[in-house]
Design a protein around this motif. Structure first.
Motif, PDB file in Angstrom:
ATOM      1  N   SER A  34     116.745  95.873  99.620  1.00 28.75           N
ATOM      2  CA  SER A  34     117.230  95.344 100.669  1.00 28.75           C
ATOM      3  C   SER A  34     116.909  93.789 100.711  1.00 28.75           C
ATOM      4  O   SER A  34     115.867  93.815  99.861  1.00 28.75           O
ATOM      5  CB  SER A  34     117.129  95.837 102.419  1.00 28.75           C
ATOM      6  OG  SER A  34     115.824  96.196 102.313  1.00 28.75           O
ATOM      7  N   SER A  35     117.454  93.103 100.814  1.00 32.99           N
ATOM      8  CA  SER A  35     117.852  92.073 101.228  1.00 32.99           C
ATOM      9  C   SER A  35     115.937  91.490 102.016  1.00 32.99           C
ATOM     10  O   SER A  35     115.177  90.767 101.839  1.00 32.99           O
ATOM     11  CB  SER A  35     118.351  91.192 101.436  1.00 32.99           C
ATOM     12  OG  SER A  35     119.155  91.232 100.296  1.00 32.99           O
ATOM     13  N   PHE A  36     115.929  92.085 103.470  1.00 32.32           N
ATOM     14  CA  PHE A  36     114.984  92.003 104.080  1.00 32.32           C
ATOM     15  C   PHE A  36     113.713  92.372 103.270  1.00 32.32           C
ATOM     16  O   PHE A  36     112.928  91.638 102.857  1.00 32.32           O
ATOM     17  CB  PHE A  36     115.059  92.949 105.639  1.00 32.32           C
ATOM     18  CG  PHE A  36     113.767  92.560 106.028  1.00 32.32           C
ATOM     19  CD1 PHE A  36     114.147  91.670 107.077  1.00 32.32           C
ATOM     20  CD2 PHE A  36     112.933  93.707 105.744  1.00 32.32           C
ATOM     21  CE1 PHE A  36     112.778  91.323 107.800  1.00 32.32           C
ATOM     22  CE2 PHE A  36     111.498  92.684 106.720  1.00 32.32           C
ATOM     23  CZ  PHE A  36     112.054  92.340 107.327  1.00 32.32           C
ATOM     24  N   VAL A  37     113.604  93.270 102.560  1.00 34.29           N
ATOM     25  CA  VAL A  37     111.949  93.991 102.080  1.00 34.29           C
ATOM     26  C   VAL A  37     111.939  93.258 100.782  1.00 34.29           C
ATOM     27  O   VAL A  37     110.869  92.339 100.503  1.00 34.29           O
ATOM     28  CB  VAL A  37     112.265  94.740 101.466  1.00 34.29           C
ATOM     29  CG1 VAL A  37     111.248  95.367 100.498  1.00 34.29           C
ATOM     30  CG2 VAL A  37     112.406  96.321 102.153  1.00 34.29           C
ATOM     31  N   ASN A  94     124.172  88.543 111.787  1.00 33.16           N
ATOM     32  CA  ASN A  94     123.990  90.339 112.174  1.00 33.16           C
ATOM     33  C   ASN A  94     123.075  90.947 111.014  1.00 33.16           C
ATOM     34  O   ASN A  94     123.572  91.838 110.129  1.00 33.16           O
ATOM     35  CB  ASN A  94     125.107  90.865 111.293  1.00 33.16           C
ATOM     36  CG  ASN A  94     125.631  92.022 112.275  1.00 33.16           C
ATOM     37  OD1 ASN A  94     124.379  92.658 113.310  1.00 33.16           O
ATOM     38  ND2 ASN A  94     126.947  92.277 111.917  1.00 33.16           N
ATOM     39  N   PRO A  95     122.157  91.002 110.876  1.00 31.38           N
ATOM     40  CA  PRO A  95     121.020  91.660 110.017  1.00 31.38           C
ATOM     41  C   PRO A  95     121.106  92.935 110.195  1.00 31.38           C
ATOM     42  O   PRO A  95     121.878  93.673 111.476  1.00 31.38           O
ATOM     43  CB  PRO A  95     119.485  91.185 110.642  1.00 31.38           C
ATOM     44  CG  PRO A  95     119.727  90.588 111.524  1.00 31.38           C
ATOM     45  CD  PRO A  95     121.147  89.693 112.154  1.00 31.38           C
ATOM     46  N   HIS A  96     120.921  93.140 109.010  1.00 30.45           N
ATOM     47  CA  HIS A  96     121.750  95.029 108.207  1.00 30.45           C
ATOM     48  C   HIS A  96     120.548  96.274 109.295  1.00 30.45           C
ATOM     49  O   HIS A  96     120.118  97.180 109.567  1.00 30.45           O
ATOM     50  CB  HIS A  96     121.979  95.645 107.342  1.00 30.45           C
ATOM     51  CG  HIS A  96     122.428  94.768 106.603  1.00 30.45           C
ATOM     52  ND1 HIS A  96     123.116  93.082 106.289  1.00 30.45           N
ATOM     53  CD2 HIS A  96     124.502  95.008 106.427  1.00 30.45           C
ATOM     54  CE1 HIS A  96     124.576  92.772 106.245  1.00 30.45           C
ATOM     55  NE2 HIS A  96     125.354  94.405 106.212  1.00 30.45           N
ATOM     56  N   ARG A  97     119.117  95.756 109.504  1.00 26.59           N
ATOM     57  CA  ARG A  97     117.534  95.768 109.657  1.00 26.59           C
ATOM     58  C   ARG A  97     117.365  95.741 111.288  1.00 26.59           C
ATOM     59  O   ARG A  97     117.654  94.882 111.813  1.00 26.59           O
ATOM     60  CB  ARG A  97     116.468  95.286 108.442  1.00 26.59           C
ATOM     61  CG  ARG A  97     115.035  96.189 109.029  1.00 26.59           C
ATOM     62  CD  ARG A  97     114.565  95.603 107.305  1.00 26.59           C
ATOM     63  NE  ARG A  97     113.050  95.761 107.816  1.00 26.59           N
ATOM     64  CZ  ARG A  97     112.316  96.953 106.970  1.00 26.59           C
ATOM     65  NH1 ARG A  97     113.371  96.952 106.479  1.00 26.59           N
ATOM     66  NH2 ARG A  97     111.485  96.822 107.527  1.00 26.59           N
ATOM     67  N   ASN A 146     112.003 100.840 103.067  1.00 26.10           N
ATOM     68  CA  ASN A 146     112.988 100.175 101.919  1.00 26.10           C
ATOM     69  C   ASN A 146     114.476 101.179 102.573  1.00 26.10           C
ATOM     70  O   ASN A 146     114.754 102.631 102.001  1.00 26.10           O
ATOM     71  CB  ASN A 146     112.684  99.575 101.015  1.00 26.10           C
ATOM     72  CG  ASN A 146     113.618  99.330 100.238  1.00 26.10           C
ATOM     73  OD1 ASN A 146     114.376  98.170 100.312  1.00 26.10           O
ATOM     74  ND2 ASN A 146     114.761 100.121  99.466  1.00 26.10           N
ATOM     75  N   SER A 147     115.252 100.474 103.038  1.00 26.26           N
ATOM     76  CA  SER A 147     116.371 101.154 102.571  1.00 26.26           C
ATOM     77  C   SER A 147     118.168  99.729 102.566  1.00 26.26           C
ATOM     78  O   SER A 147     118.282  98.734 103.346  1.00 26.26           O
ATOM     79  CB  SER A 147     117.053 101.421 104.418  1.00 26.26           C
ATOM     80  OG  SER A 147     117.121 100.888 105.241  1.00 26.26           O
ATOM     81  N   LEU A 148     118.940 100.656 101.648  1.00 30.57           N
ATOM     82  CA  LEU A 148     119.579  99.600 101.217  1.00 30.57           C
ATOM     83  C   LEU A 148     121.410  99.519 101.752  1.00 30.57           C
ATOM     84  O   LEU A 148     122.214 101.017 101.703  1.00 30.57           O
ATOM     85  CB  LEU A 148     120.127  99.198 100.329  1.00 30.57           C
ATOM     86  CG  LEU A 148     121.257  98.342  99.305  1.00 30.57           C
ATOM     87  CD1 LEU A 148     119.838  97.161  99.607  1.00 30.57           C
ATOM     88  CD2 LEU A 148     121.271  98.780  98.231  1.00 30.57           C
ATOM     89  N   LEU A 230     117.419  88.735 104.261  1.00 32.01           N
ATOM     90  CA  LEU A 230     116.166  87.786 103.598  1.00 32.01           C
ATOM     91  C   LEU A 230     115.592  86.338 104.172  1.00 32.01           C
ATOM     92  O   LEU A 230     114.187  86.100 103.823  1.00 32.01           O
ATOM     93  CB  LEU A 230     117.618  86.760 102.336  1.00 32.01           C
ATOM     94  CG  LEU A 230     116.158  86.568 100.723  1.00 32.01           C
ATOM     95  CD1 LEU A 230     116.648  86.744  99.530  1.00 32.01           C
ATOM     96  CD2 LEU A 230     116.341  85.157 101.137  1.00 32.01           C
ATOM     97  N   ALA A 231     116.978  85.940 104.811  1.00 34.53           N
ATOM     98  CA  ALA A 231     116.158  85.260 105.809  1.00 34.53           C
ATOM     99  C   ALA A 231     115.018  85.429 107.214  1.00 34.53           C
ATOM    100  O   ALA A 231     114.049  84.909 106.499  1.00 34.53           O
ATOM    101  CB  ALA A 231     117.274  83.791 106.568  1.00 34.53           C
ATOM    102  N   ILE A 232     115.118  85.918 107.418  1.00 39.57           N
ATOM    103  CA  ILE A 232     114.380  86.624 109.253  1.00 39.57           C
ATOM    104  C   ILE A 232     113.362  87.079 107.945  1.00 39.57           C
ATOM    105  O   ILE A 232     112.293  86.830 108.164  1.00 39.57           O
ATOM    106  CB  ILE A 232     115.083  87.466 109.347  1.00 39.57           C
ATOM    107  CG1 ILE A 232     116.007  86.672 110.382  1.00 39.57           C
ATOM    108  CG2 ILE A 232     114.202  87.741 110.564  1.00 39.57           C
ATOM    109  CD1 ILE A 232     116.681  87.261 111.274  1.00 39.57           C
TER     110      ILE A 232
END
Length: 307
Positions: A34-37, A94-97, A146-148, A230-232
């Protein structure tokens, strides 16, 4: 001359940020991460390298105020300035996580532990080792969580993944970002010292702002490109890295003295900004109002330092 250097350094930061974002997304897509990870690990650690270099160097030279103030100031800037501007400039966030359920505790743990460790007025080598262990725990948590579950860039999906090309471009991007930040710090520091500003203020504002420029450029560009995760993730991961890796390694090099009585307002401001981040994620207040509220915190910190 310093103004010219600062302008060129800023251009390098922005140019390098483009490489880092695009290649990080490419790696995330290729490995189904995921972009967050990616933002909280690869990008966060990369953008924290300036803080690490500055604080470790300051610690080695016995300038504990700059080493600690850099981390405190970076935390304030990352949340109040960077996230504030992200919320103001992004068209849609709108974060997916589920950031509150999965990541809010990791926003609070490092600064709470820092306050507990610093009550005796010093961060020892043992404290530094504990900080590094905390960073290891955070990385393990991110890998396991992690999850996409996000929209995929179809253009990137069609491209064939090339490790050499991606690695070289990512390295070039980080070099531009880190070198640009260092030149921005040096030029700003020269101007500040000519006015006789204290080490704590230099570390809290000029150095911390300079070392936060990578997070600022990368997070804002990510948000504008509708990649809020990714930003957050970059901000949360960078704050964890700043307290654990940056302060941890700095304390291992040389124990850091902390004067809570003289700098309680700035440390409290970093803690309050972190609480605001938790409140925002809990209520999903990813909007311009939250951005303004965060910028108000930064304004209060600046006003207090100027009084």
């Amino acid at each position: 001359m310093d103004l010219i250097i600062f302008t060129i350094a800023m251009a390098g930061l922005i140019y390098g940020a483009d490489f880092v974002i695009k290649e990080s997304e490419r790696i995330a897509l290729h490995f189904n991460i995921s972009s967050f990870v990616i933002g909280a690990t690869l990008v966060a650690v990369g953008t924290s390298l300036p803080e690490m270099a500055v604080s470790m160097s300051a610690s080695a030279k016995g300038s504990a105020d700059i080493a600690v103030a850099n981390v405190i100031g970076s935390t304030i800037f990352n949340i109040s300035l960077v996230l504030g501007l992200v919320f103001l400039l992004a068209k849609k966030i709108n974060p997916h996580r589920d950031l509150f359920a999965k990541d809010s505790a990791w926003s609070l743990f490092p600064i709470l532990i820092f306050i507990l460790m610093g009550i005796d007025g010093k961060l020892s080598m043992f404290d530094g080792i504990l900080f590094l262990l905390l960073m290891g725990a955070y990385l393990m948590f991110l890998i396991n969580s992690n999850s996409l579950e996000e929209d995929i860039d179809e253009d990137l999906k069609k491209e064939k993944f090339n490790w050499l090309k991606t690695g070289v471009l990512l390295l070039i991007g980080f070099i531009f970002v880190i070198v640009g930040a260092n030149f921005a710090i040096d030029s700003a520091g020269n101007i500040a010292r000519s006015f006789g500003i204290s080490e704590w203020i230099i570390g809290l504002f000029l150095v911390a702002f300079g070392t936060s420029l990578p997070e600022l450029t990368i997070s804002i560009k990510s948000a504008i490109n509708n990649n809020a995760d990714l930003a957050i993730g970059n901000i949360i991961g960078s704050n964890v890295a700043n307290f654990t890796m940056v302060l941890g390694l700095s304390a291992i090099i040389n124990p850091l003295n902390i004067d809570f009585s003289s700098n309680y307002f700035d440390i409290a401001a970093a803690f309050i900004a972190t609480l605001m981040l938790v409140f925002i994620t809990a209520n999903k207040l990813y909007n311009k109002s939250a951005g303004i509220a965060l910028l108000i915190v930064l304004g209060l910190v600046i006003q207090n330092s100027l009084v």
